[in-house]
Design a protein around this motif. Structure first.
Motif, mmCIF file in Angstrom:
data_model
loop_
_atom_site.group_PDB
_atom_site.id
_atom_site.type_symbol
_atom_site.label_atom_id
_atom_site.label_comp_id
_atom_site.label_asym_id
_atom_site.label_seq_id
_atom_site.Cartn_x
_atom_site.Cartn_y
_atom_site.Cartn_z
ATOM 1 N N ASN A 113 0.938 4.238 -2.845
ATOM 2 C CA ASN A 113 0.760 5.321 -2.584
ATOM 3 C C ASN A 113 1.893 6.450 -3.145
ATOM 4 N N GLU A 156 1.495 9.292 -5.982
ATOM 5 C CA GLU A 156 1.790 10.617 -5.796
ATOM 6 C C GLU A 156 2.706 11.275 -6.953
ATOM 7 N N ARG A 180 0.958 -1.319 0.023
ATOM 8 C CA ARG A 180 0.094 -0.039 -0.116
ATOM 9 C C ARG A 180 0.756 1.195 0.027
ATOM 10 N N GLN A 181 1.807 1.240 0.975
ATOM 11 C CA GLN A 181 2.712 2.449 0.793
ATOM 12 C C GLN A 181 3.485 2.457 -0.528
#
Length: 151
Positions: A25, A29, A21-22
């Motif tokens: 993300n 971004e 998930r990180q």
């Protein structure tokens, strides 16, 4: 491209899921940052999704009265309410001009302006327009003429 972290199979599943998930993300971004820096596109976010439309389609953006950081995007084929502020939009896009305290216009979409009526028009029938502040009209005239190579 951004490589994902190395996934070790000996780690618990929830730790692996959080690492994925990180990484997603971080990649998202970077993609959104790249999209927002493209002067040919206007990028906006609705709920959790990002959308973009060609800058040539954008007419103007108006603030929502009595609502902080709520604006309405008026384009040729869409009208959509988004979370943003006129000042941040004006800073991000050099083709926008603050014509009035509640309006930011796309200079590339202006069809005609009437200095006497203090209006900027976007269509040939003069049906779609924005107000032009008395204090801003001389600066607008200079900027618009410069962009359109008019003497």
């Amino acid at each position: 491209m951004v490589p994902l972290d190395c996934i070790y199979k000996i780690k618990p599943v929830d730790v692996i899921e959080e690492a994925i998930r990180q990484d997603i993300n971080v990649a998202l971004e970077l993609v959104v940052s790249h999209m927002k820096s493209n002067p040919e596109k206007f990028v906006y976010k609705l709920r959790a999704r990002y959308y973009d439309i060609p800058m040539s389609e954008v007419l103007y953006i108006a603030s929502k009265p009595n609502q902080v950081n709520r604006v309405v995007l008026y384009a040729k084929n869409i009208i959509v309410e988004i979370n943003d502020s006129l000042s941040s939009i004006e800073k991000r896009h050099q083709n926008f001009f603050r014509s009035h305290k509640g309006f930011v216009i796309n200079l590339m979409s202006v069809n005609y302006f009437d200095i006497r009526l203090n209006r900027v028009y976007f269509d040939d029938e003069n049906q779609i327009w924005c107000p032009l502040s008395v204090r801003k009209k001389q600066n607008f005239k200079k900027v618009w003429q410069r962009i359109n190579h008019v003497n």
